[in-house]
Scaffold this active site. Structure first.
Site, PDB file in Angstrom:
ATOM      1  N   HIS A 113      -0.466   4.552   0.205  1.00 55.39           N
ATOM      2  CA  HIS A 113      -1.193   5.752   0.753  1.00 55.39           C
ATOM      3  C   HIS A 113      -0.379   5.965   1.896  1.00 55.39           C
ATOM      4  O   HIS A 113      -0.350   5.498   2.744  1.00 55.39           O
ATOM      5  CB  HIS A 113      -2.736   5.406   0.875  1.00 55.39           C
ATOM      6  N   SER A 167      -5.161  -4.138   2.116  1.00 50.62           N
ATOM      7  CA  SER A 167      -4.403  -3.879   3.211  1.00 50.62           C
ATOM      8  C   SER A 167      -5.127  -4.237   4.645  1.00 50.62           C
ATOM      9  O   SER A 167      -4.304  -4.369   5.627  1.00 50.62           O
ATOM     10  CB  SER A 167      -4.126  -2.363   3.604  1.00 50.62           C
ATOM     11  N   ASP A 216       0.888  -1.100  -0.148  1.00 49.59           N
ATOM     12  CA  ASP A 216      -0.088   0.044   0.214  1.00 49.59           C
ATOM     13  C   ASP A 216       0.759   1.000   0.012  1.00 49.59           C
ATOM     14  O   ASP A 216       1.641   1.312   0.773  1.00 49.59           O
ATOM     15  CB  ASP A 216      -1.067  -0.013   1.369  1.00 49.59           C
TER      16      ASP A 216
HETATM   17 CO1  B1M Z   1      -5.825   5.466  -3.967  1.00 49.58          CO
HETATM   18  N1  B1M Z   1      -7.097   4.475  -3.615  1.00 49.58           N
HETATM   19  N2  B1M Z   1      -4.968   4.042  -5.041  1.00 49.58           N
HETATM   20  N3  B1M Z   1      -4.187   6.796  -4.379  1.00 49.58           N
HETATM   21  N4  B1M Z   1      -6.849   6.796  -3.214  1.00 49.58           N
HETATM   22  C1  B1M Z   1      -8.162   5.028  -2.477  1.00 49.58           C
HETATM   23  C2  B1M Z   1      -7.918   4.750  -1.052  1.00 49.58           C
HETATM   24  C3  B1M Z   1      -9.727   4.299  -2.982  1.00 49.58           C
HETATM   25  C4  B1M Z   1     -10.521   4.147  -2.072  1.00 49.58           C
HETATM   26  C5  B1M Z   1     -10.038   5.317  -4.124  1.00 49.58           C
HETATM   27  C6  B1M Z   1     -11.372   4.795  -5.000  1.00 49.58           C
HETATM   28  O1  B1M Z   1     -11.275   3.852  -5.579  1.00 49.58           O
HETATM   29  N5  B1M Z   1     -12.412   5.390  -4.643  1.00 49.58           N
HETATM   30  C7  B1M Z   1      -9.201   3.075  -3.707  1.00 49.58           C
HETATM   31  C8  B1M Z   1      -9.133   1.829  -2.743  1.00 49.58           C
HETATM   32  C9  B1M Z   1     -10.199   0.634  -3.161  1.00 49.58           C
HETATM   33  C10 B1M Z   1     -10.252  -0.384  -2.276  1.00 49.58           C
HETATM   34  O2  B1M Z   1      -9.075  -1.118  -2.081  1.00 49.58           O
HETATM   35  N6  B1M Z   1     -11.020  -0.308  -1.488  1.00 49.58           N
HETATM   36  C11 B1M Z   1      -7.751   3.290  -4.293  1.00 49.58           C
HETATM   37  C12 B1M Z   1      -7.047   2.595  -5.236  1.00 49.58           C
HETATM   38  C13 B1M Z   1      -7.992   1.659  -5.829  1.00 49.58           C
HETATM   39  C14 B1M Z   1      -5.700   2.991  -5.516  1.00 49.58           C
HETATM   40  C15 B1M Z   1      -5.080   2.268  -6.703  1.00 49.58           C
HETATM   41  C16 B1M Z   1      -5.077   0.689  -6.806  1.00 49.58           C
HETATM   42  C17 B1M Z   1      -5.153   2.872  -8.066  1.00 49.58           C
HETATM   43  C18 B1M Z   1      -4.477   2.158  -9.099  1.00 49.58           C
HETATM   44  O3  B1M Z   1      -3.399   2.098  -9.233  1.00 49.58           O
HETATM   45  N7  B1M Z   1      -5.248   1.494 -10.236  1.00 49.58           N
HETATM   46  C19 B1M Z   1      -3.592   2.747  -6.204  1.00 49.58           C
HETATM   47  C20 B1M Z   1      -3.101   1.734  -5.225  1.00 49.58           C
HETATM   48  C21 B1M Z   1      -1.635   1.588  -5.238  1.00 49.58           C
HETATM   49  C22 B1M Z   1      -1.152   0.921  -3.890  1.00 49.58           C
HETATM   50  O4  B1M Z   1      -1.029   1.244  -2.692  1.00 49.58           O
HETATM   51  N8  B1M Z   1      -0.468  -0.204  -4.201  1.00 49.58           N
HETATM   52  C23 B1M Z   1      -3.827   4.021  -5.743  1.00 49.58           C
HETATM   53  C24 B1M Z   1      -2.937   4.987  -5.549  1.00 49.58           C
HETATM   54  C25 B1M Z   1      -3.340   6.392  -5.107  1.00 49.58           C
HETATM   55  C26 B1M Z   1      -2.136   7.630  -5.379  1.00 49.58           C
HETATM   56  C27 B1M Z   1      -0.859   7.227  -5.523  1.00 49.58           C
HETATM   57  C28 B1M Z   1      -2.628   8.125  -6.804  1.00 49.58           C
HETATM   58  C29 B1M Z   1      -2.476   8.378  -4.311  1.00 49.58           C
HETATM   59  C30 B1M Z   1      -1.980   8.311  -2.822  1.00 49.58           C
HETATM   60  C31 B1M Z   1      -0.728   9.297  -2.767  1.00 49.58           C
HETATM   61  C32 B1M Z   1      -0.317   9.097  -1.430  1.00 49.58           C
HETATM   62  O5  B1M Z   1      -0.828   8.863  -0.372  1.00 49.58           O
HETATM   63  N9  B1M Z   1       0.974   9.593  -1.257  1.00 49.58           N
HETATM   64  C33 B1M Z   1      -4.028   8.059  -4.081  1.00 49.58           C
HETATM   65  C34 B1M Z   1      -5.220   8.649  -3.124  1.00 49.58           C
HETATM   66  C35 B1M Z   1      -4.880  10.005  -2.995  1.00 49.58           C
HETATM   67  C36 B1M Z   1      -6.179   8.149  -3.057  1.00 49.58           C
HETATM   68  C37 B1M Z   1      -7.700   8.909  -2.241  1.00 49.58           C
HETATM   69  C38 B1M Z   1      -8.260   9.577  -3.225  1.00 49.58           C
HETATM   70  C39 B1M Z   1      -7.422   9.744  -1.125  1.00 49.58           C
HETATM   71  C40 B1M Z   1      -6.618   9.289   0.083  1.00 49.58           C
HETATM   72  C41 B1M Z   1      -6.097  10.104   1.004  1.00 49.58           C
HETATM   73  O6  B1M Z   1      -5.065  10.465   1.062  1.00 49.58           O
HETATM   74  N10 B1M Z   1      -7.060  10.540   1.930  1.00 49.58           N
HETATM   75  C42 B1M Z   1      -8.387   7.395  -1.768  1.00 49.58           C
HETATM   76  C43 B1M Z   1      -9.963   7.689  -1.740  1.00 49.58           C
HETATM   77  C44 B1M Z   1     -10.587   8.221  -0.385  1.00 49.58           C
HETATM   78  O7  B1M Z   1      -9.999   7.830   0.526  1.00 49.58           O
HETATM   79  N11 B1M Z   1     -11.399   9.192  -0.352  1.00 49.58           N
HETATM   80  C45 B1M Z   1      -7.826   6.539  -2.645  1.00 49.58           C
HETATM   81  C46 B1M Z   1      -6.713  11.581   3.034  1.00 49.58           C
HETATM   82  C47 B1M Z   1      -6.356  11.060   4.004  1.00 49.58           C
HETATM   83  C48 B1M Z   1      -5.886  12.392   5.206  1.00 49.58           C
HETATM   84  O8  B1M Z   1      -7.220  10.224   4.725  1.00 49.58           O
HETATM   85  O9  B1M Z   1      -5.566   8.394   4.380  1.00 49.58           O
HETATM   86  O10 B1M Z   1      -8.198   8.004   5.113  1.00 49.58           O
HETATM   87  P1  B1M Z   1      -6.844   8.818   5.287  1.00 49.58           P
HETATM   88  O11 B1M Z   1      -6.339   9.051   6.507  1.00 49.58           O
HETATM   89  C49 B1M Z   1      -7.314   9.245   7.617  1.00 49.58           C
HETATM   90  C50 B1M Z   1      -8.107   8.124   8.224  1.00 49.58           C
HETATM   91  O12 B1M Z   1      -8.072   6.810   7.354  1.00 49.58           O
HETATM   92  C51 B1M Z   1      -7.025   7.961   9.443  1.00 49.58           C
HETATM   93  O13 B1M Z   1      -6.612   9.164   9.872  1.00 49.58           O
HETATM   94  C52 B1M Z   1      -6.732  10.065   8.679  1.00 49.58           C
HETATM   95  C53 B1M Z   1      -7.498  11.210   8.973  1.00 49.58           C
HETATM   96  O14 B1M Z   1      -7.341  11.894  10.012  1.00 49.58           O
HETATM   97  N12 B1M Z   1      -5.945   7.036   9.545  1.00 49.58           N
HETATM   98  C54 B1M Z   1      -5.232   6.446  10.496  1.00 49.58           C
HETATM   99  C55 B1M Z   1      -5.339   6.501   8.316  1.00 49.58           C
HETATM  100  N13 B1M Z   1      -4.203   5.702   8.722  1.00 49.58           N
HETATM  101  C56 B1M Z   1      -4.190   5.955   9.969  1.00 49.58           C
HETATM  102  C57 B1M Z   1      -3.405   5.185  11.187  1.00 49.58           C
HETATM  103  C58 B1M Z   1      -3.593   5.337  12.552  1.00 49.58           C
HETATM  104  C59 B1M Z   1      -4.667   6.210  12.766  1.00 49.58           C
HETATM  105  C60 B1M Z   1      -5.439   6.849  11.828  1.00 49.58           C
HETATM  106  O15 B1M Z   1      -2.926   4.943  13.380  1.00 49.58           O
HETATM  107  C61 B1M Z   1      -1.646   4.191  12.839  1.00 49.58           C
END
Ligand code: B1M
Length: 213
Positions: free
Chosen positions: A100, A151, A98
């Site tokens: 992200h 993940s 992963d």
């Molecule tokens: Co990706 N991605 N992505 N992506 N991406 C998602 C997660 C997805 C839901 C988008 C979608 O399809 N709607 C989907 C996942 C589907 C699934 O499995 N259910 C997805 C996919 C499919 C993919 C790829 C497979 C796409 C492809 O290549 N075909 C690929 C995966 C590659 C891989 O990982 N092997 C991919 C790639 C990417 C980018 C590289 C383009 C980019 C990431 C860049 C980066 O992180 N440096 C990206 C992004 C930006 C997203 C979305 C749009 C946004 C994620 C984000 O940063 N959110 C995402 C859709 C979404 O979530 N709406 C998506 C903002 C961030 C602050 O929130 O990380 O959730 P988040 O963290 C939150 C909480 O979750 C929590 O606290 C935070 C808030 O305070 N939290 C924790 C997180 N970790 C924590 C740990 C803790 C405590 C809390 O304690 C240890």
């Protein structure tokens, strides 16, 4: 557009044109974390929705991620910092497979601003690397992040491998694909120590504080 709508649109459009001025304006009205959790996260949710509908390509989502990261970096110096003694050491990693890391890095900022020493191992961290780093760093807890459905499965494997290596410090888990229930029923039974689910970075801080009390 209102200020809040403009902030969300920088993330959706993946542009920084005017971003910093608007972030500074927002700082007059809201605490930095509310700007992240409010309009910027709203933009990210929209990016996720559009990506899901094939209306955005990965390159565009990367630009959105870049705007989110730049915004968090701009807001970070304005966040409240507790000048307390070190409360503990926490190792953070995005699990194997992963990439992200925006959420994990936000967790790092919040925890390190609140008295925790953080060892951030980065992305795609396999269990072996986590175990090596654990032996080197001796953290008080391990934080795992993961956003993909696979993940969540990887966290089960990671917990099993940590247990086999004799590790039992509390594990904090978070990320979009996880739930409290999954954590309790699927990850926790595979591990000897506590496994705790954090819904966001602030929740992660609350849990860390409870552990260190
Ligand atoms: Co990706 N991605 N992505 N992506 N991406 C998602 C997660 C997805 C839901 C988008 C979608 O399809 N709607 C989907 C996942 C589907 C699934 O499995 N259910 C997805 C996919 C499919 C993919 C790829 C497979 C796409 C492809 O290549 N075909 C690929 C995966 C590659 C891989 O990982 N092997 C991919 C790639 C990417 C980018 C590289 C383009 C980019 C990431 C860049 C980066 O992180 N440096 C990206 C992004 C930006 C997203 C979305 C749009 C946004 C994620 C984000 O940063 N959110 C995402 C859709 C979404 O979530 N709406 C998506 C903002 C961030 C602050 O929130 O990380 O959730 P988040 O963290 C939150 C909480 O979750 C929590 O606290 C935070 C808030 O305070 N939290 C924790 C997180 N970790 C924590 C740990 C803790 C405590 C809390 O304690 C240890």
């Amino acid at each position: 557009l209102s200020l809040e709508e403009r902030l969300a649109s920088y993330v959706v459009e993946g542009t920084k044109e005017g971003l910093y001025a608007d972030l500074d304006e927002a700082l007059q009205k809201y605490p930095p974390l509310d700007i992240i959790n409010g309009p910027l996260m709203k933009g990210m949710e929209e990016v996720g929705r559009l990506f899901n509908n094939n209306e955005l390509i990965v390159a565009e989502v990367l630009q959105s991620a870049e705007v989110m990261k730049a915004s968090v970096a701009h807001l970070e110096p304005h966040m409240e910092k507790a000048d307390s003694a070190v409360k503990g050491k926490i190792m953070l990693a995005t699990v194997k497979g992963d990439v992200h890391d925006i959420g994990k890095n936000l967790v790092e900022i919040i925890l390190s601003n609140n008295g925790y020493k953080i060892v951030n191992l980065g992305i795609k961290v396999p269990p072996e690397q986590l175990i090596d780093a654990y032996r080197r760093e001796k953290p008080d807890a391990i934080g795992l992040s993961g956003l993909l459905v696979k993940s969540a499965q990887q966290m089960i494997i990671t917990a099993q491998d940590l247990k086999t290596a004799g590790i039992d410090v509390p594990i904090l888990v978070g990320g979009a694909a996880l739930t409290r229930k999954f954590t309790k029923t699927r990850i926790a039974p595979e591990y000897d120590g506590a496994v705790l689910y954090a819904k966001d970075a602030m929740d992660g801080l609350d849990i860390a504080n409870k552990l260190s009390d």
